[in-house]
Design a protein around this motif. Structure first.
Motif, PDB file in Angstrom:
ATOM      1  N   ARG A  76     -15.670 -97.323 -18.333  1.00  0.00           N
ATOM      2  CA  ARG A  76     -16.446 -98.823 -18.526  1.00  0.00           C
ATOM      3  C   ARG A  76     -16.177 -99.604 -19.859  1.00  0.00           C
ATOM      4  N   TRP A  77     -16.280 -98.674 -20.725  1.00  0.00           N
ATOM      5  CA  TRP A  77     -15.814 -99.439 -22.027  1.00  0.00           C
ATOM      6  C   TRP A  77     -14.912-100.202 -22.249  1.00  0.00           C
ATOM      7  N   LYS A  78     -13.936-100.075 -21.191  1.00  0.00           N
ATOM      8  CA  LYS A  78     -12.641-101.142 -21.392  1.00  0.00           C
ATOM      9  C   LYS A  78     -13.244-102.629 -20.785  1.00  0.00           C
ATOM     10  N   PHE A  79     -14.374-102.708 -20.188  1.00  0.00           N
ATOM     11  CA  PHE A  79     -14.577-103.970 -19.714  1.00  0.00           C
ATOM     12  C   PHE A  79     -15.981-104.383 -20.083  1.00  0.00           C
ATOM     13  N   ILE A  80     -16.214-104.165 -21.316  1.00  0.00           N
ATOM     14  CA  ILE A  80     -17.349-104.501 -22.107  1.00  0.00           C
ATOM     15  C   ILE A  80     -17.040-105.305 -23.415  1.00  0.00           C
ATOM     16  N   VAL A  81     -17.676-106.635 -23.618  1.00  0.00           N
ATOM     17  CA  VAL A  81     -17.535-107.336 -24.559  1.00  0.00           C
ATOM     18  C   VAL A  81     -18.801-107.284 -25.426  1.00  0.00           C
ATOM     19  N   THR A  82     -18.337-107.130 -26.811  1.00  0.00           N
ATOM     20  CA  THR A  82     -19.748-106.910 -27.843  1.00  0.00           C
ATOM     21  C   THR A  82     -19.481-108.203 -28.748  1.00  0.00           C
ATOM     22  N   TYR A  83     -20.468-108.749 -29.300  1.00  0.00           N
ATOM     23  CA  TYR A  83     -20.254-109.805 -30.273  1.00  0.00           C
ATOM     24  C   TYR A  83     -21.483-109.857 -31.165  1.00  0.00           C
ATOM     25  N   ASP A  84     -21.261-110.472 -32.196  1.00  0.00           N
ATOM     26  CA  ASP A  84     -22.442-110.536 -33.447  1.00  0.00           C
ATOM     27  C   ASP A  84     -22.210-111.630 -34.361  1.00  0.00           C
ATOM     28  N   GLU A  85     -23.016-111.583 -35.329  1.00  0.00           N
ATOM     29  CA  GLU A  85     -22.920-112.819 -36.344  1.00  0.00           C
ATOM     30  C   GLU A  85     -23.009-111.954 -37.745  1.00  0.00           C
ATOM     31  N   CYS A 108     -12.153 -98.587 -32.247  1.00  0.00           N
ATOM     32  CA  CYS A 108     -13.711 -98.732 -32.779  1.00  0.00           C
ATOM     33  C   CYS A 108     -14.370 -98.561 -31.262  1.00  0.00           C
ATOM     34  N   LEU A 109     -14.090 -99.009 -30.243  1.00  0.00           N
ATOM     35  CA  LEU A 109     -14.749 -99.090 -29.192  1.00  0.00           C
ATOM     36  C   LEU A 109     -14.961 -97.490 -28.835  1.00  0.00           C
ATOM     37  N   ILE A 110     -13.904 -96.687 -28.882  1.00  0.00           N
ATOM     38  CA  ILE A 110     -13.818 -95.524 -28.476  1.00  0.00           C
ATOM     39  C   ILE A 110     -15.149 -94.737 -29.358  1.00  0.00           C
ATOM     40  N   SER A 111     -15.019 -95.001 -30.655  1.00  0.00           N
ATOM     41  CA  SER A 111     -16.175 -94.645 -31.495  1.00  0.00           C
ATOM     42  C   SER A 111     -17.346 -94.849 -30.991  1.00  0.00           C
ATOM     43  N   TRP A 112     -17.379 -96.110 -30.445  1.00  0.00           N
ATOM     44  CA  TRP A 112     -19.012 -96.452 -29.908  1.00  0.00           C
ATOM     45  C   TRP A 112     -19.293 -95.598 -28.747  1.00  0.00           C
ATOM     46  N   LYS A 113     -18.536 -94.968 -27.971  1.00  0.00           N
ATOM     47  CA  LYS A 113     -18.981 -93.939 -27.040  1.00  0.00           C
ATOM     48  C   LYS A 113     -19.390 -92.675 -27.643  1.00  0.00           C
ATOM     49  N   ILE A 114     -18.581 -92.191 -28.624  1.00  0.00           N
ATOM     50  CA  ILE A 114     -19.068 -90.937 -29.278  1.00  0.00           C
ATOM     51  C   ILE A 114     -20.260 -91.360 -30.128  1.00  0.00           C
ATOM     52  N   ARG A 115     -20.493 -92.423 -30.795  1.00  0.00           N
ATOM     53  CA  ARG A 115     -21.656 -92.599 -31.593  1.00  0.00           C
ATOM     54  C   ARG A 115     -22.788 -92.741 -30.689  1.00  0.00           C
ATOM     55  N   CYS A 116     -22.847 -93.121 -29.510  1.00  0.00           N
ATOM     56  CA  CYS A 116     -23.941 -93.170 -28.592  1.00  0.00           C
ATOM     57  C   CYS A 116     -24.222 -91.730 -28.142  1.00  0.00           C
ATOM     58  N   ARG A 117     -23.597 -90.952 -27.903  1.00  0.00           N
ATOM     59  CA  ARG A 117     -23.517 -89.576 -27.525  1.00  0.00           C
ATOM     60  C   ARG A 117     -24.110 -88.707 -28.437  1.00  0.00           C
ATOM     61  N   SER A 118     -23.714 -88.981 -29.888  1.00  0.00           N
ATOM     62  CA  SER A 118     -24.409 -88.343 -30.770  1.00  0.00           C
ATOM     63  C   SER A 118     -25.802 -88.765 -31.065  1.00  0.00           C
ATOM     64  N   VAL A 119     -26.000 -89.866 -31.023  1.00  0.00           N
ATOM     65  CA  VAL A 119     -27.240 -90.411 -31.457  1.00  0.00           C
ATOM     66  C   VAL A 119     -28.186 -89.754 -30.307  1.00  0.00           C
TER      67      VAL A 119
END
Length: 288
Positions: free
Chosen positions: A103-112, A257-268
């Motif tokens: 699913r992480w391959k089909f998500i878009v994240t943005y910020d300012e 970076c996006l793979i790290s996002w997955k791992i960080r959510c698991r760790s939190v």
């Protein structure tokens, strides 16, 4: 206190406590109260305070108390109990619904984020000094000006590509109509469909969690690090190099970076919402 190894001397089957052992035990007791506090004293100061050597204090820390002599404190984002509970709840929900499997391959994240002229032409934080030199350092790193010139940018990433980077005019976030028409609508109506086709999901990453937002924990840092090697002198020149460096950002780095996002959510989630900056990278990939 791990002193059992010092009691192996025996006479007629009885343990012998020598003056050395008694002194070492007392030093351990005296040192422990200075070592196991939130802000421990330097080893040299502890040694001077209790009248022993620095090497003895180091042995007490490592062997008798079973502690690591040096463990760096990490700068973390301040969290209140409400933030901790929210992170614990949202991290698992977000992972299972938007990042798990492919699913992480089909998500878009943005910020300012703000970029400033002071982000460019950065001075290195180190210099080399002769061993015999005792004079005042020649090379100094001056503080930045109080109100640097810059602007806000809005941008985003996905597995398939980067969104167009846009400059946000001053006070645009206060003017919701401008921000809606010039930033959000182009992202959802033009950028995302050009990558994935029509998308209806507009979920945001957990709030108050820069260590869980890819744009915060990776992308903006990489962009500003790249700007440190550029030399614009005007706001127009800054905007030009920002666009150039954004185009040069590697997709390999973005996907990592996006793979790290997955791992960080698991760790939190594993840490029940608390900070994870103190954990080593190999510990991020823990099971729920």
């Amino acid at each position: 206190m791990a002193l059992s190894g010092t009691f192996h001397l025996r006479r007629n089957g009885q343990k012998i406590i020598t003056p050395y052992i008694c002194e070492n035990f007392c030093n351990c007791q005296k040192s422990e109260k200075y070592i196991t506090t939130e802000n421990p004293m330097p080893q040299r100061d502890i040694a001077k305070l209790i009248g022993t050597s620095v090497s003895t204090i180091n042995k007490i820390i490592n062997k008798d108390l079973g502690l690591k002599a040096t463990k760096k404190k990490h700068a973390v984002h301040k969290l209140f109990q409400s933030h901790i509970r929210q992170r614990h709840t949202i991290s698992r929900y977000f992972y299972e619904n938007f990042l798990a499997a492919d699913r992480w391959k089909f998500i878009v994240t943005y910020d300012e984020a703000w970029v400033y002229l002071t982000n460019c032409d950065r001075k290195r934080a180190i210099y080399y000094q002769k061993r015999v030199e005792k004079s005042r350092p020649i090379w100094l790193k001056e503080c930045a000006e109080s109100y640097p010139k810059g602007f806000m940018v809005a941008c985003g990433i996905s597995y398939e590509g980067k969104l167009k980077i846009r400059k946000v005019e001053r006070n645009a976030k206060i003017n919701s109509e401008y921000y809606q028409n010039n930033i959000l609508e182009p992202i959802f109506l033009n950028d995302i469909p050009s990558i994935y086709g029509k998308q209806s999901n507009k979920n945001r990453t957990p709030v108050k969690s820069p260590d869980l937002a890819p744009m915060d924990f990776c992308i903006f840092g990489c962009l500003k690090r790249a700007l440190g090697k550029r030399h614009p002198r005007t706001i127009e020149g800054l905007w030009k190099v920002v666009k150039e460096e954004w185009d040069l950002l590697s997709m390999t780095m973005i996907r990592k970076c996006l793979i790290s996002w997955k791992i960080r959510c698991r760790s939190v989630n594993k840490q029940k919402g608390f900070q994870i900056e103190h954990l080593k990278n190999f510990k991020y990939g823990v099971n729920f």
